[in-house]
Enzyme design. Structure first.
Site, PDB file in Angstrom:
ATOM      1  N   GLY A   1       0.781  -1.233   0.000  1.00 52.88           N
ATOM      2  CA  GLY A   1       0.000   0.000   0.000  1.00 52.88           C
ATOM      3  C   GLY A   1       0.811   1.280   0.000  1.00 52.88           C
ATOM      4  N   SER A   2       1.998   1.259  -0.622  1.00 55.65           N
ATOM      5  CA  SER A   2       2.761   2.524  -0.670  1.00 55.65           C
ATOM      6  C   SER A   2       2.069   3.533  -1.575  1.00 55.65           C
ATOM      7  CB  SER A   2       4.195   2.270  -1.132  1.00 55.65           C
ATOM      8  OG  SER A   2       4.235   1.850  -2.488  1.00 55.65           O
ATOM      9  N   ASN A   3       1.393   3.042  -2.623  1.00 51.80           N
ATOM     10  CA  ASN A   3       0.602   3.971  -3.459  1.00 51.80           C
ATOM     11  C   ASN A   3      -0.566   4.537  -2.654  1.00 51.80           C
ATOM     12  OD1 ASN A   3       1.460   4.120  -6.444  1.00 51.80           O
ATOM     13  ND2 ASN A   3       1.709   1.960  -5.957  1.00 51.80           N
TER      14      ASN A   3
ATOM     15  N   LEU B   1      -4.317  -6.728  -7.323  1.00 48.20           N
ATOM     16  CA  LEU B   1      -3.915  -7.787  -8.256  1.00 48.20           C
ATOM     17  C   LEU B   1      -5.054  -8.674  -8.733  1.00 48.20           C
ATOM     18  CD1 LEU B   1      -0.514  -8.764  -6.603  1.00 48.20           C
ATOM     19  CD2 LEU B   1      -0.957  -7.143  -8.463  1.00 48.20           C
TER      20      LEU B   1
ATOM     21  N   ASN C   1      -6.149   2.941 -12.628  1.00 49.12           N
ATOM     22  CA  ASN C   1      -5.165   1.920 -12.240  1.00 49.12           C
ATOM     23  C   ASN C   1      -3.764   2.461 -12.465  1.00 49.12           C
ATOM     24  OD1 ASN C   1      -4.199  -0.745 -11.501  1.00 49.12           O
ATOM     25  ND2 ASN C   1      -3.706  -1.037 -13.661  1.00 49.12           N
TER      26      ASN C   1
ATOM     27  N   ASP D   1      -5.070  -3.714 -18.380  1.00 51.15           N
ATOM     28  CA  ASP D   1      -4.123  -2.607 -18.664  1.00 51.15           C
ATOM     29  C   ASP D   1      -4.364  -1.997 -20.046  1.00 51.15           C
ATOM     30  OD1 ASP D   1      -1.528  -4.656 -17.163  1.00 51.15           O
ATOM     31  OD2 ASP D   1      -2.947  -3.266 -16.223  1.00 51.15           O
TER      32      ASP D   1
ATOM     33  N   GLU E   1       5.451   6.083  -9.610  1.00 53.82           N
ATOM     34  CA  GLU E   1       4.038   5.686  -9.430  1.00 53.82           C
ATOM     35  C   GLU E   1       3.349   6.585  -8.399  1.00 53.82           C
ATOM     36  OE1 GLU E   1       3.138   1.513  -8.760  1.00 53.82           O
ATOM     37  OE2 GLU E   1       5.145   1.047  -9.483  1.00 53.82           O
TER      38      GLU E   1
ATOM     39  N   LYS F   1     -14.814 -17.409  -8.070  1.00 54.66           N
ATOM     40  CA  LYS F   1     -14.636 -15.973  -8.351  1.00 54.66           C
ATOM     41  C   LYS F   1     -15.978 -15.241  -8.342  1.00 54.66           C
ATOM     42  CE  LYS F   1     -12.013 -12.568 -10.995  1.00 54.66           C
ATOM     43  NZ  LYS F   1     -12.872 -11.488 -10.577  1.00 54.66           N
TER      44      LYS F   1
ATOM     45  N   HIS G   1       0.115   1.247 -13.284  1.00 58.92           N
ATOM     46  CA  HIS G   1       0.871   0.074 -13.759  1.00 58.92           C
ATOM     47  C   HIS G   1       2.342   0.461 -13.847  1.00 58.92           C
ATOM     48  CE1 HIS G   1       1.629  -3.725 -15.754  1.00 58.92           C
ATOM     49  NE2 HIS G   1       2.370  -3.057 -16.624  1.00 58.92           N
TER      50      HIS G   1
END
Ligand code: GRF
Length: 207
Positions: free
Chosen positions: A14-16, A92, A109, A152, A181, A67, A111
Site C-alpha cells: 500500500g505505498s501507493n 492484483l 489503475n 491494462d 508511481e 470468483k 501500472h
C-alpha cells in the site's frame, strides 16, 4: 463543492495508498478516501488505512469458493458506499465486470511500465521489471490509466519515464518506478477530483 468519495483497492504494502492518503491530508487531492478494500487479509495497506481512521475491509479471495462469489462481495461492498472514484493501487485481482461497466470512466489503475509495453496478463509487480531488464530496453516508467474490460488496456491518463541504467536490476528498477508511481497516482487523482480529465476515444485530455 462536496469532496468526491474515493475507494482505494489494494493487495499488498500500500505505498501507493499511502501517497494518496498523504496527498488528501495535505489538501492536494480534493477528495476523501472513504474505504480501503484489500483482496488479501494481511495486506499492510489495511494497517495504513486504520492508522488514518479510514475504513479498511479485507475481502479474502481464498475464503470464497469461486470468483463469482468473490465478485459479488466486492461489488456489494463498493456499491453500498456509493463512491465517485475507484483507484486500484497495487490491486492484483480482476474487478467484477458489473463494477467496470457501472464505474466506466471512474476507475483508475497504476501500472509499473510504459503501457503498451510490458503489460497485460501476467505482468504485475516484480515480473514487469524482470521482463524490462531481460529485454534490455533503455527506458521504462509508470502509467496511470482508466480501467476498461481489458487488462491494462484503458485510456492512458499520465505516464512518466525512468532511465534503465546498465547496472540496474529488477529490484533497483522497481524502486525507481515505484517513486514515479506515487507521483503519478496522486496527480491523476487530483486531476480527476478537480474535473480536469476529459476522454475522447482513447485520448485523455487534461483541461
Ligand atoms: C508495486 O509493484 C507497484 O508497482 C504496483 O503494485 C505493487 C505494490 O505497490 N502498482 P504498493 O506498494 O502496494 O502500492
Amino acid at each position: 463543492m462536496s469532496r468526491l468519495k474515493i475507494a482505494v483497492l489494494i493487495s499488498g504494502g500500500g505505498s501507493n495508498l499511502q501517497a494518496l492518503i498523504d496527498a488528501v491530508e495535505q489538501g492536494s487531492i480534493k477528495g476523501e478516501i472513504t474505504v480501503v478494500i484489500s483482496d488479501k487479509e494481511n495486506a499492510y495497506g489495511l494497517q495504513r488505512a486504520k492508522e488514518h481512521n479510514i475504513e479498511a475491509i479485507a475481502i479474502n479471495k481464498k475464503s470464497f469458493d469461486n470468483k463469482n462469489d468473490f465478485d459479488a462481495e466486492m461489488s456489494k461492498q463498493l456499491k453500498s458506499r456509493n463512491v465517485d472514484l475507484i483507484i486500484l493501487g497495487g490491486f492484483l485481482s480482476i474487478l467484477p465486470m458489473d463494477i467496470i461497466k457501472e464505474y466506466e470512466g471512474r476507475i483508475i489503475n497504476i501500472h509499473p511500465s510504459l503501457i503498451p509495453s510490458f503489460c497485460g496478463n501476467g505482468f504485475y509487480g516484480e515480473r514487469v521489471h524482470k521482463a524490462v531488464i531481460e529485454y534490455g530496453v533503455k527506458v521504462s516508467g509508470a502509467t496511470v490509466h482508466f480501467v476498461d474490460e481489458g487488462t491494462d488496456t484503458g485510456a492512458i491518463i499520465l505516464q512518466q519515464a525512468v532511465t534503465v541504467a546498465d547496472e540496474d536490476t529488477a529490484e533497483t528498477l522497481a524502486a525507481k518506478v515505484l517513486e514515479v508511481e506515487h507521483w503519478l497516482i496522486v496527480k491523476a487523482a487530483a486531476l480527476f477530483c478537480d474535473g480536469k480529465l476529459t476522454v475522447q476515444g482513447r485520448r485523455v485530455k487534461i483541461l
